[in-house]
Design a protein around this motif. Structure first.
Motif, PDB file in Angstrom:
ATOM      1  N   MET A   1       0.910  -1.146   0.057  1.00 51.89           N
ATOM      2  CA  MET A   1       0.043  -0.126  -0.318  1.00 51.89           C
ATOM      3  C   MET A   1       0.698   1.324   0.059  1.00 51.89           C
ATOM      4  N   HIS A   2       0.535   2.192  -0.825  1.00 50.17           N
ATOM      5  CA  HIS A   2       1.167   3.223  -0.933  1.00 50.17           C
ATOM      6  C   HIS A   2       0.887   4.320   0.444  1.00 50.17           C
ATOM      7  N   ALA A   3       2.034   5.192   0.770  1.00 54.31           N
ATOM      8  CA  ALA A   3       1.669   6.111   1.596  1.00 54.31           C
ATOM      9  C   ALA A   3       0.651   7.218   1.235  1.00 54.31           C
ATOM     10  N   GLU A   4      -0.026   7.877   2.315  1.00 55.49           N
ATOM     11  CA  GLU A   4      -1.382   8.570   1.945  1.00 55.49           C
ATOM     12  C   GLU A   4      -0.918   9.627   1.064  1.00 55.49           C
ATOM     13  N   LYS A   5       0.053  10.462   1.002  1.00 56.93           N
ATOM     14  CA  LYS A   5       0.416  11.645   0.340  1.00 56.93           C
ATOM     15  C   LYS A   5       0.611  11.042  -1.043  1.00 56.93           C
ATOM     16  N   GLU A   6       1.199   9.841  -1.155  1.00 54.58           N
ATOM     17  CA  GLU A   6       1.587   9.458  -2.575  1.00 54.58           C
ATOM     18  C   GLU A   6       0.092   9.018  -3.317  1.00 54.58           C
ATOM     19  N   LEU A   7      -0.982   8.490  -2.556  1.00 56.31           N
ATOM     20  CA  LEU A   7      -2.242   8.098  -2.803  1.00 56.31           C
ATOM     21  C   LEU A   7      -3.040   9.222  -3.554  1.00 56.31           C
ATOM     22  N   VAL A   8      -2.784  10.266  -2.628  1.00 56.92           N
ATOM     23  CA  VAL A   8      -3.607  11.575  -2.837  1.00 56.92           C
ATOM     24  C   VAL A   8      -2.781  12.143  -4.205  1.00 56.92           C
ATOM     25  N   THR A   9      -1.695  11.995  -4.355  1.00 57.34           N
ATOM     26  CA  THR A   9      -1.058  12.567  -5.900  1.00 57.34           C
ATOM     27  C   THR A   9      -1.503  11.542  -6.886  1.00 57.34           C
ATOM     28  N   LEU A  10      -1.700  10.481  -6.726  1.00 52.27           N
ATOM     29  CA  LEU A  10      -2.139   9.402  -7.534  1.00 52.27           C
ATOM     30  C   LEU A  10      -3.754   9.677  -8.067  1.00 52.27           C
ATOM     31  N   LEU A  11      -4.369  10.067  -6.997  1.00 51.37           N
ATOM     32  CA  LEU A  11      -5.699  10.383  -7.011  1.00 51.37           C
ATOM     33  C   LEU A  11      -5.793  11.521  -7.921  1.00 51.37           C
ATOM     34  N   ARG A  12      -5.261  12.619  -7.446  1.00 48.32           N
ATOM     35  CA  ARG A  12      -5.102  13.875  -8.290  1.00 48.32           C
ATOM     36  C   ARG A  12      -4.931  13.568  -9.847  1.00 48.32           C
ATOM     37  N   LEU A  13      -4.130  12.705 -10.188  1.00 47.26           N
ATOM     38  CA  LEU A  13      -4.124  12.192 -11.688  1.00 47.26           C
ATOM     39  C   LEU A  13      -5.125  11.377 -12.224  1.00 47.26           C
ATOM     40  N   GLY A  14      -6.264  10.947 -11.372  1.00 52.98           N
ATOM     41  CA  GLY A  14      -7.276  10.356 -12.052  1.00 52.98           C
ATOM     42  C   GLY A  14      -7.087   8.707 -11.664  1.00 52.98           C
ATOM     43  N   ASP A  15      -6.305   8.395 -10.739  1.00 53.01           N
ATOM     44  CA  ASP A  15      -5.981   6.932 -10.497  1.00 53.01           C
ATOM     45  C   ASP A  15      -7.246   6.437  -9.405  1.00 53.01           C
ATOM     46  N   SER A  16      -8.051   5.658 -10.055  1.00 58.48           N
ATOM     47  CA  SER A  16      -9.127   5.212  -9.413  1.00 58.48           C
ATOM     48  C   SER A  16      -8.733   4.120  -8.218  1.00 58.48           C
ATOM     49  N   ASP A  17      -7.561   3.318  -8.376  1.00 56.01           N
ATOM     50  CA  ASP A  17      -7.068   2.410  -7.443  1.00 56.01           C
ATOM     51  C   ASP A  17      -6.715   3.097  -6.023  1.00 56.01           C
ATOM     52  N   LEU A  22      -7.668   4.852  -0.537  1.00 64.00           N
ATOM     53  CA  LEU A  22      -8.029   5.710   0.597  1.00 64.00           C
ATOM     54  C   LEU A  22      -9.184   5.444   1.018  1.00 64.00           C
ATOM     55  N   TYR A  23     -10.161   4.933   0.439  1.00 58.18           N
ATOM     56  CA  TYR A  23     -11.605   4.562   1.032  1.00 58.18           C
ATOM     57  C   TYR A  23     -11.292   3.293   1.949  1.00 58.18           C
ATOM     58  N   PHE A  24     -10.454   2.374   1.530  1.00 61.47           N
ATOM     59  CA  PHE A  24     -10.325   1.182   2.538  1.00 61.47           C
ATOM     60  C   PHE A  24      -9.661   1.597   3.844  1.00 61.47           C
ATOM     61  N   LEU A  25      -8.807   2.597   3.488  1.00 62.50           N
ATOM     62  CA  LEU A  25      -7.895   3.297   4.757  1.00 62.50           C
ATOM     63  C   LEU A  25      -8.967   3.975   5.540  1.00 62.50           C
ATOM     64  N   HIS A  26      -9.915   4.522   5.158  1.00 67.97           N
ATOM     65  CA  HIS A  26     -10.568   5.524   6.141  1.00 67.97           C
ATOM     66  C   HIS A  26     -12.145   5.083   6.309  1.00 67.97           C
ATOM     67  N   VAL A  27     -12.491   4.501   5.683  1.00 71.40           N
ATOM     68  CA  VAL A  27     -14.019   4.011   5.831  1.00 71.40           C
ATOM     69  C   VAL A  27     -14.427   3.572   7.164  1.00 71.40           C
ATOM     70  N   LYS A  28     -13.566   2.634   7.822  1.00 67.00           N
ATOM     71  CA  LYS A  28     -13.852   2.372   9.248  1.00 67.00           C
ATOM     72  C   LYS A  28     -14.278   3.443  10.263  1.00 67.00           C
ATOM     73  N   PRO A  64      -1.564  17.302  -1.806  1.00 67.64           N
ATOM     74  CA  PRO A  64      -0.880  16.147  -1.182  1.00 67.64           C
ATOM     75  C   PRO A  64      -0.267  16.540   0.218  1.00 67.64           C
ATOM     76  N   GLU A  65       0.098  17.719   0.483  1.00 64.70           N
ATOM     77  CA  GLU A  65       0.778  18.397   1.527  1.00 64.70           C
ATOM     78  C   GLU A  65      -0.343  18.600   2.732  1.00 64.70           C
ATOM     79  N   ARG A  66      -1.559  18.629   2.620  1.00 61.22           N
ATOM     80  CA  ARG A  66      -2.653  18.800   3.432  1.00 61.22           C
ATOM     81  C   ARG A  66      -3.137  17.544   3.880  1.00 61.22           C
ATOM     82  N   SER A  67      -3.844  17.644   5.027  1.00 63.18           N
ATOM     83  CA  SER A  67      -4.290  16.368   5.575  1.00 63.18           C
ATOM     84  C   SER A  67      -5.807  15.895   4.890  1.00 63.18           C
TER      85      SER A  67
END
Length: 178
Positions: A1-17, A22-28, A64-67
C-alpha cells in the motif's frame, strides 16, 4: 500500500485504485464518526458514498501536503448536514401536502377538494423535469429508498439526492405560488 500523500497525488491524476485504497484506509473510522449523529447505518453509508464521489469529482483540488483525513471528514460532515437539511425540507413539503389529506367519510365538498388536490399534485409533478419527475415518483409516490430509487432509472444515489432536493424545492415553489 502506498503512503497517503502518494495516494492523494495518484488520485489527483485520476487513479481510481488510489481512491479505493484511500476509501478502505478511512471507511471504518469515518463510519464511526458519521454514525453517531446520523443514527442510521444506511444514512452513514450514503454520506460516505457521497463524500467519496465528491472527492473523485474534485480530485484536482486535492493538495497532497494537506491532511486528506481532515478534508474527507469535512466533506462527510457537510454532506450529512446537507442531507439533514434536505430531509427537513422534505418533511415540510409532506406536512404541507398532508394538510389537505381527508380522513373522514367523504362529503361532496371533500370529494371535490380531493380531486382538486390530486390535480394540483399531478400538475406539480408534471412541472418537474423528466429526471426529477422519475426520481420523485420512485421515491415519494412508490415509496422506494434512495438506493432503490437509484437502481430503477440507473442513476447514482447522489443523483437521486440532488434530484429530490430540486424536485421538492420546485414543488414547494409550485404550491406557494398558487
Amino acid at each position: 500500500m502506498h503512503a497517503e500523500k502518494e495516494l492523494v497525488t495518484l488520485l489527483r491524476l485520476g487513479d481510481s485504485d488510489a481512491l479505493s485504497q484511500l476509501y478502505f484506509l478511512h471507511v471504518k473510522p469515518l463510519s464511526y464518526f458519521i454514525l453517531k449523529p446520523a443514527k442510521s447505518t444506511v444514512l452513514t453509508e450514503d454520506v460516505i458514498h457521497d463524500a467519496f464521489i465528491k472527492i473523485w469529482d474534485h480530485r484536482s483540488w486535492l493538495d497532497p501536503e494537506r491532511s486528506f483525513k481532515s478534508y474527507l471528514y469535512t466533506i462527510a460532515r457537510r454532506t450529512l448536514i446537507n442531507l439533514f437539511d434536505r430531509m427537513h425540507r422534505e418533511e415540510d413539503v409532506l406536512t404541507e401536502i398532508k394538510k389537505y389529506e381527508i380522513t373522514d367519510p367523504l362529503s361532496t365538498d371533500q370529494i371535490l377538494l380531493a380531486k382538486e388536490t390530486n390535480k394540483l399534485l399531478n400538475d406539480a409533478i408534471i412541472s418537474l423535469s423528466p429526471g426529477c419527475r422519475k426520481v420523485f415518483i420512485q421515491y415519494r409516490i412508490n415509496g422506494l429508498s434512495h438506493k432503490q430509487a437509484a437502481m430503477v432509472p440507473g442513476v447514482s444515489e447522489s443523483t437521486v439526492n440532488n434530484q429530490m432536493g430540486k424536485a421538492l424545492k420546485k414543488m414547494k415553489n409550485f404550491y406557494t405560488g398558487l
